[in-house]
Scaffold this motif. Structure first.
Motif, mmCIF file in Angstrom:
data_model
loop_
_atom_site.group_PDB
_atom_site.id
_atom_site.type_symbol
_atom_site.label_atom_id
_atom_site.label_comp_id
_atom_site.label_asym_id
_atom_site.label_seq_id
_atom_site.Cartn_x
_atom_site.Cartn_y
_atom_site.Cartn_z
ATOM 1 N N GLU A 37 0.766 -1.068 0.008
ATOM 2 C CA GLU A 37 0.031 0.009 -0.024
ATOM 3 C C GLU A 37 0.879 1.257 -0.028
ATOM 4 O OE1 GLU A 37 -2.022 0.688 3.710
ATOM 5 O OE2 GLU A 37 -3.717 1.803 2.578
ATOM 6 N N LEU A 38 0.534 2.098 -0.776
ATOM 7 C CA LEU A 38 1.251 3.360 -0.840
ATOM 8 C C LEU A 38 0.562 4.366 -0.341
ATOM 9 C CD1 LEU A 38 3.509 5.094 -1.601
ATOM 10 C CD2 LEU A 38 2.624 5.365 -3.899
ATOM 11 N N TYR A 39 0.721 4.964 0.925
ATOM 12 C CA TYR A 39 -0.357 5.895 1.462
ATOM 13 C C TYR A 39 0.670 7.274 1.940
ATOM 14 C CZ TYR A 39 -3.742 7.925 4.705
ATOM 15 O OH TYR A 39 -4.663 8.849 5.201
ATOM 16 N N GLN A 40 0.368 8.501 1.631
ATOM 17 C CA GLN A 40 1.072 9.611 2.109
ATOM 18 C C GLN A 40 2.582 9.335 1.714
ATOM 19 O OE1 GLN A 40 -0.449 10.883 5.540
ATOM 20 N NE2 GLN A 40 -2.432 11.598 4.907
ATOM 21 N N ASP A 41 2.934 8.753 0.450
ATOM 22 C CA ASP A 41 4.384 8.738 0.215
ATOM 23 C C ASP A 41 4.951 7.515 1.331
ATOM 24 O OD1 ASP A 41 4.527 10.468 -1.841
ATOM 25 O OD2 ASP A 41 4.635 12.185 -0.492
ATOM 26 N N THR A 42 4.392 6.685 1.822
ATOM 27 C CA THR A 42 4.779 5.766 2.711
ATOM 28 C C THR A 42 4.376 4.373 2.154
ATOM 29 O OG1 THR A 42 4.602 7.116 4.827
ATOM 30 C CG2 THR A 42 4.982 4.580 4.665
ATOM 31 N N LEU A 43 5.436 3.551 1.692
ATOM 32 C CA LEU A 43 5.081 2.221 1.300
ATOM 33 C C LEU A 43 5.116 1.174 2.270
ATOM 34 C CD1 LEU A 43 4.671 0.871 -1.377
ATOM 35 C CD2 LEU A 43 7.184 0.311 -1.593
ATOM 36 N N ILE A 44 3.944 0.396 2.382
ATOM 37 C CA ILE A 44 3.603 -0.485 3.728
ATOM 38 C C ILE A 44 3.343 -1.885 2.882
ATOM 39 C CG2 ILE A 44 2.063 -1.100 5.646
ATOM 40 C CD1 ILE A 44 1.403 2.122 5.341
ATOM 41 N N ASP A 45 4.028 -2.751 3.813
ATOM 42 C CA ASP A 45 3.753 -4.392 3.256
ATOM 43 C C ASP A 45 2.696 -4.791 4.007
ATOM 44 O OD1 ASP A 45 4.013 -6.931 2.658
ATOM 45 O OD2 ASP A 45 6.196 -7.179 3.279
ATOM 46 N N LEU A 46 1.498 -4.905 3.129
ATOM 47 C CA LEU A 46 0.384 -5.593 3.882
ATOM 48 C C LEU A 46 0.316 -6.948 4.463
ATOM 49 C CD1 LEU A 46 -2.170 -3.496 1.896
ATOM 50 C CD2 LEU A 46 -1.285 -2.945 3.976
ATOM 51 N N LEU A 47 1.323 -7.755 3.870
ATOM 52 C CA LEU A 47 1.517 -9.331 4.135
ATOM 53 C C LEU A 47 2.388 -9.518 5.162
ATOM 54 C CD1 LEU A 47 1.107 -10.911 0.829
ATOM 55 C CD2 LEU A 47 -0.693 -10.412 2.420
ATOM 56 N N ALA A 48 3.251 -8.382 5.945
ATOM 57 C CA ALA A 48 4.075 -8.676 6.790
ATOM 58 C C ALA A 48 3.466 -8.849 8.080
ATOM 59 C CB ALA A 48 5.079 -7.368 6.952
ATOM 60 N N PRO B 132 2.611 -8.636 12.135
ATOM 61 C CA PRO B 132 2.499 -7.081 12.815
ATOM 62 C C PRO B 132 3.963 -6.402 13.552
ATOM 63 C CG PRO B 132 0.707 -8.363 13.292
ATOM 64 C CD PRO B 132 1.602 -9.469 12.569
ATOM 65 N N GLY B 133 4.545 -7.627 13.889
ATOM 66 C CA GLY B 133 5.969 -6.996 14.492
ATOM 67 C C GLY B 133 7.071 -6.715 13.230
ATOM 68 N N GLU B 134 6.647 -6.985 12.194
ATOM 69 C CA GLU B 134 7.925 -6.840 11.235
ATOM 70 C C GLU B 134 7.366 -5.591 10.377
ATOM 71 O OE1 GLU B 134 7.924 -10.434 8.814
ATOM 72 O OE2 GLU B 134 8.981 -11.513 10.541
ATOM 73 N N GLN B 135 6.067 -5.143 10.453
ATOM 74 C CA GLN B 135 5.746 -4.007 9.453
ATOM 75 C C GLN B 135 6.424 -2.990 9.792
ATOM 76 O OE1 GLN B 135 1.582 -3.541 10.329
ATOM 77 N NE2 GLN B 135 0.918 -4.854 8.562
ATOM 78 N N GLY B 136 6.435 -2.028 8.808
ATOM 79 C CA GLY B 136 7.187 -0.881 8.700
ATOM 80 C C GLY B 136 7.398 -0.377 7.201
ATOM 81 N N LYS B 137 8.104 0.448 7.103
ATOM 82 C CA LYS B 137 8.211 1.012 5.752
ATOM 83 C C LYS B 137 9.101 -0.091 4.875
ATOM 84 C CE LYS B 137 8.503 5.660 7.233
ATOM 85 N NZ LYS B 137 9.305 7.055 7.263
ATOM 86 N N VAL B 138 8.924 -0.165 3.582
ATOM 87 C CA VAL B 138 9.435 -1.123 2.692
ATOM 88 C C VAL B 138 10.609 -0.397 2.181
ATOM 89 C CG1 VAL B 138 9.426 -2.394 0.650
ATOM 90 C CG2 VAL B 138 7.409 -2.349 2.326
#
Length: 80
Positions: free
Chosen positions: A61-72, A74-80
């Protein structure tokens, strides 16, 4: 299945139906992605292919210039 990369890209205004188009609402209202994945695995299983099929999947997901891995997880989520 001929070795091509595929990308589903949904772009548009908030509330315009991007998520509904891609995912659907279940039952007989499935979106593009669930139908594609079902067909992909059915064809790879019953299509009479003479080679192995390898599938890699990313959901971003690209939201407000931040790329997010939606399949990561919860503990691993962050910017791609």
């Amino acid at each position: 299945l001929d070795g091509y990369n595929v990308c589903f890209f949904a772009y548009g205004q908030t509330g315009s139906g991007k998520t509904h188009t891609i995912l659907g609402s279940g039952g007989d209202q499935e979106g593009i992605l669930p139908r594609f994945i079902q067909d992909l695995f059915q064809f790879s299983k019953y299509g009479g292919l003479e080679s192995d099929v390898e599938v890699h999947c990313y959901m971003l997901e690209l939201y407000q210039d931040t790329l997010i891995d939606l399949l990561a997880s919860p503990g691993e989520q962050g910017k791609v």
